[in-house]
Design a protein around this motif. Structure first.
Motif, PDB file in Angstrom:
ATOM      1  N   CYS A 182      16.104  -7.400  16.735  1.00 15.88           N
ATOM      2  CA  CYS A 182      16.525  -5.989  16.614  1.00 15.88           C
ATOM      3  C   CYS A 182      15.602  -5.292  15.616  1.00 15.88           C
ATOM      4  CB  CYS A 182      17.958  -5.911  16.087  1.00 15.88           C
ATOM      5  SG  CYS A 182      19.141  -6.619  17.228  1.00 15.88           S
ATOM      6  N   CYS A 230      22.687  -4.558  12.157  1.00 14.15           N
ATOM      7  CA  CYS A 230      23.894  -3.793  11.823  1.00 14.15           C
ATOM      8  C   CYS A 230      24.974  -4.777  11.404  1.00 14.15           C
ATOM      9  CB  CYS A 230      24.369  -3.018  13.049  1.00 14.15           C
ATOM     10  SG  CYS A 230      23.018  -2.215  13.917  1.00 14.15           S
ATOM     11  N   CYS A 233      27.707  -5.763  13.989  1.00  9.58           N
ATOM     12  CA  CYS A 233      27.199  -6.179  15.309  1.00  9.58           C
ATOM     13  C   CYS A 233      28.198  -7.054  16.064  1.00  9.58           C
ATOM     14  CB  CYS A 233      25.898  -6.952  15.126  1.00  9.58           C
ATOM     15  SG  CYS A 233      25.219  -7.525  16.679  1.00  9.58           S
ATOM     16  N   ARG A 290      18.804   0.654  20.031  1.00 13.76           N
ATOM     17  CA  ARG A 290      18.998   1.371  18.772  1.00 13.76           C
ATOM     18  C   ARG A 290      17.635   1.706  18.147  1.00 13.76           C
ATOM     19  NH1 ARG A 290      22.583   2.887  15.124  1.00 13.76           N
ATOM     20  NH2 ARG A 290      22.962   1.783  13.180  1.00 13.76           N
TER      21      ARG A 290
HETATM   22  S1  SF4 Z   1      24.480  -3.770  17.011  1.00 14.45           S
HETATM   23 FE1  SF4 Z   1      22.714  -3.826  18.396  1.00 14.45          FE
HETATM   24  S2  SF4 Z   1      20.948  -3.168  17.143  1.00 14.45           S
HETATM   25 FE2  SF4 Z   1      22.611  -3.676  15.740  1.00 14.45          FE
HETATM   26  S3  SF4 Z   1      22.234  -5.828  15.190  1.00 14.45           S
HETATM   27 FE3  SF4 Z   1      23.650  -5.847  16.935  1.00 14.45          FE
HETATM   28  S4  SF4 Z   1      22.386  -6.023  18.774  1.00 14.45           S
HETATM   29 FE4  SF4 Z   1      21.042  -5.402  17.023  1.00 14.45          FE
END
Ligand code: SF4
Length: 325
Positions: A111, A115, A118, A184
């Motif tokens: 990524c 996050c 996640c 993202r």
């Molecule tokens: S929410 Fe999406 S962008 Fe954020 S760490 Fe998880 S997979 Fe990666």
């Protein structure tokens, strides 16, 4: 290393970069005794996202999305490693099929930043799979699939060569008419989106192309995301956004209203507002359904209907997302 490529993997270095201008926001997001300097789900933040924090009107909101705290260590009943039922829906190492005639590809574990909320933070990613071959082999025997969804991790972190191999493998299968990318990166690493631009432009001649961005707070949108979205829109992509309702980040009507309006100004329609997936280690981000419903009722009064996202939750094993009324 180009400045745009800089990523922080060490929290002290990241906090030092943010500097004294962010000291109050850092203290609000995580007091020193709450910070987890060596989290199980490793810390990662791009320089671009750190710069967004520095210029944010609500820096502590963005910090909460990225900064590991000891709250993640809490064992909370109902919070599990596979909250959305990815594993039982696995069809090949990197193919998940939950919904009729649509398939999702876990294209990479990487990524642009990690996050803290996640939903795949405990997912058992395969190391170095030949994703293009696996997907192609699977589609060879599934000619009913009309939409392929590239997920991850973040599919746009693939190298240009690997990303091209993957979409070309999909393009060889005539039944697939729609390609959807969940990412993202427009707010985490816009430079990485731009490196795929020639191909992204070409793709709209072969597929109906949909990009679903994951933007949770209006301060995540800046001039660079505007360029990315503007060029995609100009190239014929449909642009939608999904957000997660996150306590302490966007759980107020003013922020959600501003998010919808700023997305629209960048050419993106708000699509889903997700209730939090119950992954282990994220319970501290949960807002109640009652809060979620009252927020939707409030922003419905403030915004035209096309800017009000659908409030949904994903329930493992269900054949669609579940609307919350
Ligand atoms: S929410 Fe999406 S962008 Fe954020 S760490 Fe998880 S997979 Fe990666």
């Amino acid at each position: 290393m180009d400045d745009a490529e800089k990523v922080f993997t060490q929290i002290p270095e990241f906090l030092e970069y943010l500097g004294t201008g962010c000291a109050e926001a850092i203290a609000n997001a995580a007091t020193p005794d709450k910070l987890d300097l060596s989290p199980k789900f490793p810390f990662l933040c791009s320089k671009h996202y750190a710069d967004l924090i520095k210029k944010a009107s609500e820096p502590e909101a963005l910090l909460r999305e990225i900064l590991p705290t000891r709250d993640e260590l809490a064992n909370v009943p109902g919070f599990v490693d596979d909250p959305v039922g990815d594993l039982p829906a696995g069809k090949a190492d990197c193919v998940i099929q939950k919904y009729d005639r649509r398939a999702l590809i876990v294209s990479t574990a990487t990524c642009g930043a990690r996050c803290r909320f996640c939903f795949r933070k405990n997912y058992p990613f395969q190391s170095n799979p030949d994703v293009a071959k696996q997907v192609s082999d699977w589609l060879d025997t599934h000619s009913d699939i009309w939409e392929v969804i590239l997920s991850g991790g973040d599919p746009l972190t693939l190298s240009p060569g690997k990303f091209r191999d993957l979409v070309e493998a999909i393009a060889m299968h005539g039944s697939v008419t729609t390609l959807r990318i969940h990412t993202r990166l427009p707010v985490m690493r816009p430079d990485l989106v731009m490196q795929h631009f020639e191909l992204l432009r070409e793709l709209s001649a072969r597929f109906e192309c949909v990009l679903v961005s994951h933007v949770d707070h209006p301060d995540e949108l800046d001039e660079e995301s505007q360029v990315v979205f503007g060029q995609l829109k100009f190239s014929g992509w449909t642009l939608l956004n999904q957000s997660v309702l996150l306590k302490g980040v966007n759980d107020n009507a003013k922020t959600l209203e501003s998010l919808s309006r700023r997305l629209f100004m960048q050419g993106v329609l708000p699509y889903y507002l997700h209730q939090l997936d119950h992954a282990n280690g994220v319970a501290h981000f949960e807002a109640s359904d009652e809060t979620a419903l009252s927020l939707i009722a409030e922003i419905r009064k403030r915004l035209p209907g096309y800017l009000v996202p659908k409030l949904v939750r994903e329930i493992a094993g269900e054949k669609s997302k579940t609307p919350i009324f």
